[in-house]
Each structure stands twice: as structure tokens, then as C-alpha cells.
Design a protein around this motif. Sequence first.
Motif, PDB file in Angstrom:
ATOM      1  N   LYS A  30      23.278  82.378  22.743  1.00  0.00           N
ATOM      2  CA  LYS A  30      23.812  81.056  22.314  1.00  0.00           C
ATOM      3  C   LYS A  30      25.412  80.866  22.586  1.00  0.00           C
ATOM      4  O   LYS A  30      25.602  79.942  23.025  1.00  0.00           O
ATOM      5  N   LEU A  31      26.170  81.938  22.229  1.00  0.00           N
ATOM      6  CA  LEU A  31      27.590  81.665  22.332  1.00  0.00           C
ATOM      7  C   LEU A  31      27.834  81.778  23.812  1.00  0.00           C
ATOM      8  O   LEU A  31      28.758  80.965  24.142  1.00  0.00           O
ATOM      9  N   ALA A  32      27.459  82.329  24.814  1.00  0.00           N
ATOM     10  CA  ALA A  32      27.527  82.346  26.056  1.00  0.00           C
ATOM     11  C   ALA A  32      27.237  81.106  26.693  1.00  0.00           C
ATOM     12  O   ALA A  32      27.622  80.615  27.589  1.00  0.00           O
ATOM     13  N   ALA A  33      25.834  80.601  26.390  1.00  0.00           N
ATOM     14  CA  ALA A  33      25.607  79.217  26.605  1.00  0.00           C
ATOM     15  C   ALA A  33      26.548  78.138  26.044  1.00  0.00           C
ATOM     16  O   ALA A  33      26.632  77.207  27.024  1.00  0.00           O
ATOM     17  N   ALA A  34      27.361  78.376  25.188  1.00  0.00           N
ATOM     18  CA  ALA A  34      28.164  77.429  24.646  1.00  0.00           C
ATOM     19  C   ALA A  34      29.479  77.460  25.078  1.00  0.00           C
ATOM     20  O   ALA A  34      30.447  77.112  24.662  1.00  0.00           O
ATOM     21  N   GLY A  35      29.741  78.096  26.339  1.00  0.00           N
ATOM     22  CA  GLY A  35      30.927  78.229  26.840  1.00  0.00           C
ATOM     23  C   GLY A  35      31.730  79.545  26.681  1.00  0.00           C
ATOM     24  O   GLY A  35      32.998  79.492  27.072  1.00  0.00           O
ATOM     25  N   GLN A  36      31.324  80.625  26.049  1.00  0.00           N
ATOM     26  CA  GLN A  36      32.017  81.505  25.655  1.00  0.00           C
ATOM     27  C   GLN A  36      31.471  82.664  26.605  1.00  0.00           C
ATOM     28  O   GLN A  36      30.697  83.544  25.940  1.00  0.00           O
ATOM     29  N   LYS A  96      39.508  86.230  34.708  1.00  0.00           N
ATOM     30  CA  LYS A  96      40.208  84.968  35.643  1.00  0.00           C
ATOM     31  C   LYS A  96      39.672  83.770  34.713  1.00  0.00           C
ATOM     32  O   LYS A  96      39.497  82.711  35.319  1.00  0.00           O
ATOM     33  N   GLU A  97      39.476  83.627  33.284  1.00  0.00           N
ATOM     34  CA  GLU A  97      39.343  82.679  32.592  1.00  0.00           C
ATOM     35  C   GLU A  97      40.875  81.983  32.198  1.00  0.00           C
ATOM     36  O   GLU A  97      41.062  82.221  30.885  1.00  0.00           O
ATOM     37  N   TYR A  98      41.640  81.579  32.881  1.00  0.00           N
ATOM     38  CA  TYR A  98      43.085  81.033  32.611  1.00  0.00           C
ATOM     39  C   TYR A  98      43.267  80.132  31.562  1.00  0.00           C
ATOM     40  O   TYR A  98      44.245  80.225  30.913  1.00  0.00           O
ATOM     41  N   GLN A  99      42.437  78.940  31.542  1.00  0.00           N
ATOM     42  CA  GLN A  99      42.453  78.063  30.689  1.00  0.00           C
ATOM     43  C   GLN A  99      42.576  78.643  29.156  1.00  0.00           C
ATOM     44  O   GLN A  99      42.979  78.253  28.213  1.00  0.00           O
ATOM     45  N   ALA A 100      41.565  79.643  29.010  1.00  0.00           N
ATOM     46  CA  ALA A 100      41.091  80.274  27.697  1.00  0.00           C
ATOM     47  C   ALA A 100      42.682  81.154  27.356  1.00  0.00           C
ATOM     48  O   ALA A 100      42.834  81.117  26.064  1.00  0.00           O
ATOM     49  N   ILE A 101      43.235  81.625  28.198  1.00  0.00           N
ATOM     50  CA  ILE A 101      44.484  82.442  27.860  1.00  0.00           C
ATOM     51  C   ILE A 101      45.441  81.343  27.223  1.00  0.00           C
ATOM     52  O   ILE A 101      46.122  81.947  26.542  1.00  0.00           O
TER      53      ILE A 101
END
Length: 124
Positions: A30-36, A96-101
Motif C-alpha cells: 500500500k505504501l508503494a502504491a501511495a507513491g512511496q 533518481k527520485e530528485y523531487q523527494a531529495i
Amino acid sequence: MNIVLWITAGLLAAAFAATGLMKLTQPKEKLAAAGQAWTEDFSAGVIKLIGALELLAVVGLILPALLDIAPVLVPLAATGLALTMIGAAVVHARRKEYQAIAVNVVLLILAAVVAWGRFGPYSF
């Protein structure tokens, strides 16, 4: 400055309480599906451990100072959160998830300010 540090610690506590509870209560899928998507790289147990550590840091940011019991735990908790955000930024950089950084850097700076202030000139 004391008020600024309290507000910053409160904002950090709110942010990490929400994410820590989410990591503890939601299944990995569920976490992966929620954008994590980063959760794909870790086992469910590690994700729960991260959530539990975040909640412990929340307690360490607020309760020791509020109750005046071992207030040195406040900057230690803030330092732990700063280190956690460094680790999170490394994970996001590898993926390569630069927005999360950017979020990690903001939280890192807030935690570092609380650690600096409470270890240094504005300790309890």
C-alpha cells in the motif's frame, strides 16, 4: 529564538509522526502504491523499523523538554532525524527520485537547526 526552536521541533514532530505512523500501520504494498516507491528496495520489517524510529524521534523532540526530564534528548533526537534524512536522500538519489531529495533536504535543515540550537546557545 527559543520560540522558533519550539515551533521547528513541533513541525518536525508533526511531519515525522504522520510518516512514522503511516510506515507502521500500512502494508508495504500500500505504501508503494501511495507513491512511496522506495519501499520496493526494503523489506517490510525494515520499513516498520524506520517508522518506529521516526516515532521515537518525535517523542524525543517534544517530551523531554516539555517535562524537563533529560532535555539533552531533544538535540539527540534532532540529530538522529538529520542522519535519517541523509540516508533517505541517498536512497532517493540512487533511485533518481530528485523531487523527494528536496523534501529530505528541507527536513534535514530543520532538524539540524533544532540540534544546533538545543546543543548550543539555546539549550534548556
